[in-house]
Design a protein around this motif. Sequence first.
Motif, PDB file in Angstrom:
ATOM      1  N   VAL A  18      42.823  -0.452  58.861  1.00  0.00           N
ATOM      2  CA  VAL A  18      42.856   0.619  59.859  1.00  0.00           C
ATOM      3  C   VAL A  18      42.501   0.002  61.201  1.00  0.00           C
ATOM      4  CG1 VAL A  18      42.215   2.431  58.203  1.00  0.00           C
ATOM      5  CG2 VAL A  18      40.442   1.310  59.556  1.00  0.00           C
ATOM      6  N   THR A  19      42.871   0.681  62.256  1.00  0.00           N
ATOM      7  CA  THR A  19      42.567   0.219  63.607  1.00  0.00           C
ATOM      8  C   THR A  19      41.525   1.136  64.228  1.00  0.00           C
ATOM      9  OG1 THR A  19      44.776  -0.696  63.882  1.00  0.00           O
ATOM     10  CG2 THR A  19      43.529  -0.264  65.886  1.00  0.00           C
ATOM     11  N   LEU A  20      40.476   0.534  64.745  1.00  0.00           N
ATOM     12  CA  LEU A  20      39.467   1.270  65.504  1.00  0.00           C
ATOM     13  C   LEU A  20      39.747   1.009  66.971  1.00  0.00           C
ATOM     14  CD1 LEU A  20      36.850   2.908  65.810  1.00  0.00           C
ATOM     15  CD2 LEU A  20      35.584   0.750  65.604  1.00  0.00           C
ATOM     16  N   LEU A  21      40.167   2.052  67.678  1.00  0.00           N
ATOM     17  CA  LEU A  21      40.516   1.916  69.086  1.00  0.00           C
ATOM     18  C   LEU A  21      39.614   2.844  69.894  1.00  0.00           C
ATOM     19  CD1 LEU A  21      42.411   0.601  71.131  1.00  0.00           C
ATOM     20  CD2 LEU A  21      44.037   2.459  70.726  1.00  0.00           C
ATOM     21  N   LEU A  25      36.605  -1.028  72.916  1.00  0.00           N
ATOM     22  CA  LEU A  25      36.666  -1.828  71.684  1.00  0.00           C
ATOM     23  C   LEU A  25      37.992  -1.606  70.967  1.00  0.00           C
ATOM     24  CD1 LEU A  25      34.820  -3.664  69.953  1.00  0.00           C
ATOM     25  CD2 LEU A  25      34.041  -1.606  68.771  1.00  0.00           C
ATOM     26  N   HIS A  26      38.549  -2.692  70.428  1.00  0.00           N
ATOM     27  CA  HIS A  26      39.772  -2.608  69.632  1.00  0.00           C
ATOM     28  C   HIS A  26      39.602  -3.545  68.444  1.00  0.00           C
ATOM     29  CE1 HIS A  26      44.470  -2.959  69.474  1.00  0.00           C
ATOM     30  NE2 HIS A  26      43.957  -2.424  68.395  1.00  0.00           N
ATOM     31  N   VAL A  47      34.004  10.836  66.719  1.00  0.00           N
ATOM     32  CA  VAL A  47      33.221  11.677  67.629  1.00  0.00           C
ATOM     33  C   VAL A  47      31.876  11.013  67.929  1.00  0.00           C
ATOM     34  CG1 VAL A  47      32.008  13.881  67.855  1.00  0.00           C
ATOM     35  CG2 VAL A  47      34.364  13.839  67.017  1.00  0.00           C
ATOM     36  N   LEU A  48      31.234  10.484  66.898  1.00  0.00           N
ATOM     37  CA  LEU A  48      29.952   9.803  67.091  1.00  0.00           C
ATOM     38  C   LEU A  48      30.102   8.638  68.070  1.00  0.00           C
ATOM     39  CD1 LEU A  48      26.924   9.428  65.978  1.00  0.00           C
ATOM     40  CD2 LEU A  48      27.932   7.655  64.544  1.00  0.00           C
ATOM     41  N   LEU A  49      31.073   7.762  67.799  1.00  0.00           N
ATOM     42  CA  LEU A  49      31.220   6.550  68.600  1.00  0.00           C
ATOM     43  C   LEU A  49      31.639   6.843  70.041  1.00  0.00           C
ATOM     44  CD1 LEU A  49      32.901   4.221  65.958  1.00  0.00           C
ATOM     45  CD2 LEU A  49      30.493   4.333  66.631  1.00  0.00           C
ATOM     46  N   GLU A  50      32.300   7.983  70.262  1.00  0.00           N
ATOM     47  CA  GLU A  50      32.730   8.349  71.607  1.00  0.00           C
ATOM     48  C   GLU A  50      31.687   9.171  72.357  1.00  0.00           C
ATOM     49  OE1 GLU A  50      36.472  10.295  70.968  1.00  0.00           O
ATOM     50  OE2 GLU A  50      37.574   8.401  70.744  1.00  0.00           O
ATOM     51  N   SER A  51      30.605   9.588  71.661  1.00  0.00           N
ATOM     52  CA  SER A  51      29.655  10.530  72.261  1.00  0.00           C
ATOM     53  C   SER A  51      28.269   9.961  72.536  1.00  0.00           C
ATOM     54  CB  SER A  51      29.497  11.753  71.347  1.00  0.00           C
ATOM     55  OG  SER A  51      30.725  12.383  71.111  1.00  0.00           O
ATOM     56  N   LEU A  73      29.944  -2.259  63.518  1.00  0.00           N
ATOM     57  CA  LEU A  73      30.622  -3.208  64.386  1.00  0.00           C
ATOM     58  C   LEU A  73      30.645  -2.719  65.833  1.00  0.00           C
ATOM     59  CD1 LEU A  73      31.320  -4.376  61.613  1.00  0.00           C
ATOM     60  CD2 LEU A  73      33.589  -4.920  62.495  1.00  0.00           C
ATOM     61  N   THR A  74      30.718  -1.399  66.028  1.00  0.00           N
ATOM     62  CA  THR A  74      30.640  -0.857  67.383  1.00  0.00           C
ATOM     63  C   THR A  74      29.254  -1.084  67.961  1.00  0.00           C
ATOM     64  OG1 THR A  74      32.337   0.800  66.861  1.00  0.00           O
ATOM     65  CG2 THR A  74      30.945   1.205  68.792  1.00  0.00           C
TER      66      THR A  74
END
Length: 197
Positions: A18-21, A25-26, A47-51, A73-74
């Motif tokens: 899967v791709t985490l974009l 981070l990519h 939502v967590l990683l963007e908030s 990883l984020t």
Amino acid sequence: MAHYFEERPRTASRPGTVTLLLPDLHLRLETDRGVFSPDRIDAGTRVLLESVPPPPAEGDLLDLGCGYGPIALTMASRAPGATVWAVDVNRRSVELCARNAEAAGLDKVRSVHIDEVPDDVRFRAIWSNPAIRIGKQALHEMLTRWLDRLTPDGVAYLVVQKHLGSDSLQNWLNEQGWPTTRAASRSAYRILKVEAR
């Protein structure tokens, strides 16, 4: 029925990616059947990683229920001076997270089984998309175990679906002595900010 929160998934392996974009981070992440959300980045995780605000720049950080590693990883990418403990009960998840961290060059990620974190480690931040479906009692026991390991200034961010009990979990956390507020709300998700008690 096999569950992603089993220690050794009985589901046959079928590797995928899967791709985490994210804006900062990519990553391309290796996944497999028998782990949480193997076909896409879970909406709650996104939502967590963007908030959430950036994690502390150093110290020990925790991804509780790491799966194949998008949260860990984020955290490691945003706080390269910190040590990120990525823990899960699912050994297939732990192995995938370790491989994904290595592939991304994030050498300060410690991907280990949930019972292998040294007892003296305390966390300045915990980020988690907790396994709500393990049941209320098991969830409460898991959160108590790890939230009690926050440093005095430590903060946890938990993402919980509204219809899976985010409001009742917030009430329970407050009743247990962890000051808990809603840090964000988007779609059907709540981000709970939990401070040390």
